[in-house]
Design a protein around this motif. Structure first.
Motif, PDB file in Angstrom:
ATOM      1  N   ILE A 273      35.829  89.737  29.673  1.00  0.00           N
ATOM      2  CA  ILE A 273      35.888  90.298  31.030  1.00  0.00           C
ATOM      3  C   ILE A 273      35.693  89.171  32.049  1.00  0.00           C
ATOM      4  O   ILE A 273      35.103  88.132  31.714  1.00  0.00           O
ATOM      5  N   GLY A 274      36.174  89.370  33.272  1.00  0.00           N
ATOM      6  CA  GLY A 274      36.003  88.362  34.328  1.00  0.00           C
ATOM      7  C   GLY A 274      36.634  87.045  33.915  1.00  0.00           C
ATOM      8  O   GLY A 274      37.771  86.991  33.432  1.00  0.00           O
ATOM      9  N   GLY A 275      35.880  85.975  34.043  1.00  0.00           N
ATOM     10  CA  GLY A 275      36.385  84.649  33.708  1.00  0.00           C
ATOM     11  C   GLY A 275      36.720  84.497  32.237  1.00  0.00           C
ATOM     12  O   GLY A 275      37.428  83.572  31.849  1.00  0.00           O
ATOM     13  N   SER A 276      36.219  85.389  31.408  1.00  0.00           N
ATOM     14  CA  SER A 276      36.534  85.336  29.981  1.00  0.00           C
ATOM     15  C   SER A 276      37.755  86.194  29.652  1.00  0.00           C
ATOM     16  O   SER A 276      37.944  86.595  28.503  1.00  0.00           O
TER      17      SER A 276
ATOM     18  N   SER B 192      33.028  85.441  25.216  1.00  0.00           N
ATOM     19  CA  SER B 192      31.943  85.716  26.154  1.00  0.00           C
ATOM     20  C   SER B 192      31.052  84.494  26.216  1.00  0.00           C
ATOM     21  O   SER B 192      30.476  84.100  25.196  1.00  0.00           O
ATOM     22  N   LYS B 193      30.953  83.885  27.387  1.00  0.00           N
ATOM     23  CA  LYS B 193      30.133  82.679  27.489  1.00  0.00           C
ATOM     24  C   LYS B 193      28.672  83.013  27.184  1.00  0.00           C
ATOM     25  O   LYS B 193      28.034  82.363  26.378  1.00  0.00           O
ATOM     26  N   SER B 194      28.172  84.061  27.826  1.00  0.00           N
ATOM     27  CA  SER B 194      26.770  84.431  27.612  1.00  0.00           C
ATOM     28  C   SER B 194      26.581  85.061  26.239  1.00  0.00           C
ATOM     29  O   SER B 194      25.514  84.976  25.643  1.00  0.00           O
ATOM     30  N   GLY B 195      27.642  85.699  25.767  1.00  0.00           N
ATOM     31  CA  GLY B 195      27.549  86.389  24.485  1.00  0.00           C
ATOM     32  C   GLY B 195      26.828  87.716  24.579  1.00  0.00           C
ATOM     33  O   GLY B 195      26.572  88.375  23.567  1.00  0.00           O
TER      34      GLY B 195
ATOM     35  N   THR C  86      27.508  90.097  27.430  1.00  0.00           N
ATOM     36  CA  THR C  86      28.085  91.008  28.431  1.00  0.00           C
ATOM     37  C   THR C  86      28.459  92.350  27.788  1.00  0.00           C
ATOM     38  O   THR C  86      29.084  92.388  26.720  1.00  0.00           O
TER      39      THR C  86
ATOM     40  N   GLY D  68      32.195  80.721  33.976  1.00  0.00           N
ATOM     41  CA  GLY D  68      33.259  81.596  33.485  1.00  0.00           C
ATOM     42  C   GLY D  68      34.531  81.542  34.321  1.00  0.00           C
ATOM     43  O   GLY D  68      35.635  81.393  33.798  1.00  0.00           O
ATOM     44  N   ARG D  69      34.397  81.617  35.639  1.00  0.00           N
ATOM     45  CA  ARG D  69      35.603  81.699  36.481  1.00  0.00           C
ATOM     46  C   ARG D  69      36.345  80.370  36.584  1.00  0.00           C
ATOM     47  O   ARG D  69      37.458  80.321  37.101  1.00  0.00           O
TER      48      ARG D  69
ATOM     49  N   GLN E  23      38.576  86.669  41.532  1.00  0.00           N
ATOM     50  CA  GLN E  23      37.252  86.395  40.961  1.00  0.00           C
ATOM     51  C   GLN E  23      36.785  84.999  41.367  1.00  0.00           C
ATOM     52  O   GLN E  23      35.629  84.794  41.746  1.00  0.00           O
TER      53      GLN E  23
ATOM     54  N   GLU F  10      33.533  85.469  43.665  1.00  0.00           N
ATOM     55  CA  GLU F  10      32.221  85.136  43.090  1.00  0.00           C
ATOM     56  C   GLU F  10      31.692  83.813  43.646  1.00  0.00           C
ATOM     57  O   GLU F  10      30.489  83.603  43.706  1.00  0.00           O
TER      58      GLU F  10
ATOM     59  N   GLN G 116      26.317  83.210  40.749  1.00  0.00           N
ATOM     60  CA  GLN G 116      26.773  84.564  41.041  1.00  0.00           C
ATOM     61  C   GLN G 116      25.609  85.546  40.886  1.00  0.00           C
ATOM     62  O   GLN G 116      25.650  86.460  40.074  1.00  0.00           O
TER      63      GLN G 116
ATOM     64  N   VAL H 101      25.853  89.633  40.840  1.00  0.00           N
ATOM     65  CA  VAL H 101      26.450  90.500  39.814  1.00  0.00           C
ATOM     66  C   VAL H 101      25.387  91.163  38.937  1.00  0.00           C
ATOM     67  O   VAL H 101      25.708  92.039  38.137  1.00  0.00           O
TER      68      VAL H 101
ATOM     69  N   LYS I 172      24.083  95.584  36.761  1.00  0.00           N
ATOM     70  CA  LYS I 172      23.738  95.503  35.341  1.00  0.00           C
ATOM     71  C   LYS I 172      22.339  96.075  35.104  1.00  0.00           C
ATOM     72  O   LYS I 172      22.126  96.843  34.171  1.00  0.00           O
TER      73      LYS I 172
HETATM   74  O1  F6P Z   1      31.725  85.307  29.571  1.00  0.00           O
HETATM   75  P1  F6P Z   1      30.670  86.293  29.882  1.00  0.00           P
HETATM   76  O2  F6P Z   1      29.293  85.702  29.775  1.00  0.00           O
HETATM   77  O3  F6P Z   1      30.809  87.541  29.043  1.00  0.00           O
HETATM   78  O4  F6P Z   1      30.804  86.718  31.402  1.00  0.00           O
HETATM   79  C1  F6P Z   1      31.952  87.383  31.868  1.00  0.00           C
HETATM   80  C2  F6P Z   1      31.934  87.452  33.370  1.00  0.00           C
HETATM   81  O5  F6P Z   1      30.774  88.150  33.788  1.00  0.00           O
HETATM   82  C3  F6P Z   1      30.161  87.484  34.883  1.00  0.00           C
HETATM   83  O6  F6P Z   1      29.060  86.771  34.396  1.00  0.00           O
HETATM   84  C4  F6P Z   1      29.712  88.456  35.923  1.00  0.00           C
HETATM   85  O7  F6P Z   1      28.839  89.389  35.373  1.00  0.00           O
HETATM   86  C5  F6P Z   1      31.232  86.526  35.367  1.00  0.00           C
HETATM   87  O8  F6P Z   1      30.717  85.471  36.115  1.00  0.00           O
HETATM   88  C6  F6P Z   1      31.856  86.124  34.082  1.00  0.00           C
HETATM   89  O9  F6P Z   1      33.110  85.506  34.218  1.00  0.00           O
END
Ligand code: F6P
Length: 449
Positions: A82-85, A144-147, A149, A207-208, A287, A291, A419, A422, A426
């Motif tokens: 989602i988003g940048g991913s 998912s960068k954060s892993g 989301t 991400g973006r 985005q 953002e 950001q 956002v 959540k």
């Molecule tokens: O790659 P992730 O950590 O799942 O995040 C997806 C998107 O969600 C956000 O963190 C916003 O919640 C964006 O900045 C990011 O691109």
């Protein structure tokens, strides 16, 4: 016509005088210096600046290998993110490949169908996608960068189960590709535990700004697009943005112009395109700028229109509504395909005056007419010329927007690389879902519902 992606504000001259640009030039060059010297806010997220010339070559070749494997063993690729991913890969594939990529005959496409999921929480969408896959062979790229989301994690749980039921755990693991942080997060842990092939979202690339990492590159490569040319185009965009003087520096001029217009009360930028294939470039751009700049109660609201379709819906507002808009037109100068209009013996539809002309001539006439009409309606029009649709030009365009965004954010006086806003939705969602740790907020929110 230049053979490069170029920025043109000649049609906005009645709204902006030379001395305003001259005054903004100094501020813009200072903002650029803050960006490239990495001394500004958010400077630990500037890895994207050098990516086109300094990327992990070993990983790049693994991306190509993984793409070739997916092309050979899968009829369908699911891209979960989602988003940048998500948006960069979709923007590139829709820009570069066939307008009906998934439905055109396989002999034309030659690569797997690609579906994006995990960018909503719609059970209907997920169920329908399961039906589309049917019993065909598929692979998953979970990004998912954060892993952590929620949207992609939910989709992954569903499709991982489907895949394991179909292939068994071991073969399924060989069809799942994880793109995530190099060390942290639940997706990284899962990938290590289950033995998925992993690709890295560098720590210093948000991400973006990640389209030119594995986040974008693996799905783009699976679609058959040339990722070497994409990187070369981005490298060319980088060279121009980093080295050219202000007068020859399109990214700097775009950053300057939009900030001049903002200070005149133009608080909404409408990105307009005349090619359906550009739609997701606009989504990616929204985005990127939304953002990066929309914080501390400041920013330009990034909106977009697909023309000429939206001339028949939003056209009224742009021409005649509240004068808080400026428009940035993406002009694809050369159409990929040509259709010449024929002559009818009886001119019932009244179009014989166009016989012998191309459909793109009609499109360009609509574009040029609209630019003048909107300008007459007091909407300043900026134009980005893209000579033709190819990987190189897309790379230039993406880098142009990224660099201008960093500079523009500093001109605005915000940290363009965080950001914080956002998180609010959540927290509420987790509280309402009953996630452990959110008990107090849950009570509060339930009273308000
Ligand atoms: O790659 P992730 O950590 O799942 O995040 C997806 C998107 O969600 C956000 O963190 C916003 O919640 C964006 O900045 C990011 O691109």
């Amino acid at each position: 016509m230049s053979n490069k992606v170029t920025f043109d504000y000649s049609k906005a001259s009645q709204f902006i005088s030379g001395h305003e640009v001259e005054l903004m030039k100094k501020l813009t060059l200072d903002a650029k210096e803050v960006l490239v010297s990495k001394t500004g806010a958010g400077n630990d997220f500037l890895g994207w600046i050098d990516l086109p010339v300094d990327y992990d070559k070993e990983e790049f070749s693994r991306i190509k290998k993984a793409a070739a494997k997916i092309q050979s063993d899968s009829e369908v690729l699911l891209v979960i993110g989602i988003g940048g991913s998500y948006l960069g890969a979709r923007a590139a594939i829709e820009f570069l490949r066939h307008s009906f990529y998934n439905s055109v005959d396989k002999s034309v496409r030659k690569t797997p169908e690609i579906y994006f999921v995990g960018n909503s929480l719609s059970s209907t969408y997920i169920k329908h996608l399961i039906e589309v896959i049917g019993d065909r062979d598929f692979s998953i790229n979970m990004i998912s960068k954060s892993g952590t989301t929620t949207e992609p994690a939910i989709a992954f749980r569903v499709f991982k189960e489907m895949m394991e039921n179909k292939y068994g755990k071991k073969e399924a693991a060989g069809r799942i590709y994880a793109t995530t942080d190099k060390a942290r997060g639940s997706l990284k842990n899962l990938a290590t535990e289950e033995g998925y092939e992993s690709f890295v979202v560098p720590d210093d690339v948000g991400g973006r700004f990640s389209v030119l990492t594995a986040v974008g590159l693996l799905p783009i490569a699976v679609s058959g697009a040339d990722i070497d040319r994409l990187m070369e185009g981005a490298a060319s965009g980088r060279k121009r943005a980093m080295e050219a003087s202000f007068e020859d520096n399109d990214a700097l001029k775009y950053a300057a112009l939009r900030n001049i217009l903002l200070r005149k009360g133009k608080t909404i930028e409408v990105l307009a395109n005349y090619e359906p294939g550009v739609h997701y470039v606009s989504e990616w751009w929204k985005q990127l700028y939304g953002e990066s700049e929309g914080k501390d109660q400041k920013g330009i609201f990034p909106a977009s229109v697909d023309l000429t379709a939206d001339l028949h819906s939003m056209g009224q507002f742009i021409q005649d509504g509240a004068r808080t808009l400026f428009e940035t037109v993406i002009d694809i100068e050369t159409s990929r395909e040509e259709i010449i209009l024929g002559t009818e013996a009886v001119d019932l539809d009244g179009l014989n005056y166009l016989a012998g002309k191309t459909v793109d001539f009609v499109n360009k006439s609509a574009m040029n007419g609209t630019i003048l009409a909107h300008t007459d309606g007091n909407v300043p029009n900026l134009i980005i010329h893209v000579p033709e649709v190819n990987e190189f030009n897309l790379g230039e365009l993406l880098y142009f927007f990224e660099f201008a965004c960093g500079v523009s954010g500093y001109l605005l006086g915000v940290n363009p690389f965080d950001q914080p806003g956002v998180e609010s939705y959540k927290k509420n969602m987790f509280a309402l879902l009953g996630k452990p740790g959110y008990e107090a907020q849950r009570e509060e929110l339930l009273k308000r519902l």
